[in-house]
Design a protein around this motif. Structure first.
Motif, short mmCIF file in Angstrom:
data_model
loop_
_atom_site.label_atom_id
_atom_site.label_comp_id
_atom_site.label_asym_id
_atom_site.label_seq_id
_atom_site.Cartn_x
_atom_site.Cartn_y
_atom_site.Cartn_z
N UNK A 29 0.87 -1.18 0.00
CA UNK A 29 0.00 0.00 0.00
C UNK A 29 0.91 1.23 0.00
N UNK A 30 0.76 2.08 -1.02
CA UNK A 30 1.65 3.24 -1.15
C UNK A 30 0.92 4.56 -0.94
N UNK A 31 -0.35 4.50 -0.59
CA UNK A 31 -1.11 5.70 -0.23
C UNK A 31 -1.63 5.50 1.18
N UNK A 32 -2.19 6.55 1.75
CA UNK A 32 -2.71 6.47 3.12
C UNK A 32 -3.67 5.29 3.24
N UNK A 43 -8.37 1.83 1.95
CA UNK A 43 -7.73 3.07 1.51
C UNK A 43 -8.28 4.19 2.39
N UNK A 44 -7.41 5.11 2.78
CA UNK A 44 -7.81 6.25 3.61
C UNK A 44 -7.68 7.48 2.74
N UNK A 120 -2.57 5.15 8.75
CA UNK A 120 -1.24 5.61 8.32
C UNK A 120 -1.35 6.66 7.23
N UNK A 121 -0.75 7.80 7.48
CA UNK A 121 -0.74 8.89 6.51
C UNK A 121 0.54 8.82 5.68
#
Length: 130
Positions: A29-32, A43-44, A120-121
């Motif tokens: 996962x490479x985005x928040x 996904x956040x 996680x941001x």
């Protein structure tokens, strides 16, 4: 940094983390991202600290954890109480850490079979000057 090799049965363990993202159960996962102790990794939809809203934390509160760990990025930054109101109103604990510490702490609590969520941001890298 690699944290652990194996998945704890039925849970969402973080096996690696770095400035660009995390690997949860073998998926990068490479985005928040929001990682609950069990269930689907989500996904956040927040791409930078300044864009955080109470709605982002309401999404996390909807998972009904005992504790939320907020990974604020490469350095620790604390969201205002107004943003955390959805968690506070439901009596859900919240801890803020840099993302690396958040990943490590989440896995420790996961191993203790605690109902924990880590949010996680991961901010988009700033454009380099030309």
């Amino acid at each position: 940094m690699k944290l652990q090799a194996d998945r704890i049965d039925g849970t969402n363990a973080i096996s690696r983390h770095g400035p660009e993202g995390v690997i949860v159960n073998g998926v990068e996962h490479t985005t928040s991202v929001v990682v609950p102790w069990k269930g689907q990794v989500l996904a956040w939809p927040v791409s930078d600290f300044a864009a955080l809203s109470a709605e982002h934390f309401a999404m996390v509160a909807g998972l009904k954890p005992e504790l939320v760990i907020f990974g604020s990025g490469r350095r620790i930054r604390f969201p205002s109480a107004a943003l955390l109101r959805p968690l506070i109103d439901q009596h859900i604990g919240i801890e803020t850490m840099d993302t690396a510490a958040a990943c490590r702490t989440y896995n420790v609590l996961l191993a203790e079979d605690r109902p924990v969520v880590v949010a996680l941001l991961f901010e988009a890298a700033a454009a380099s000057p030309v």
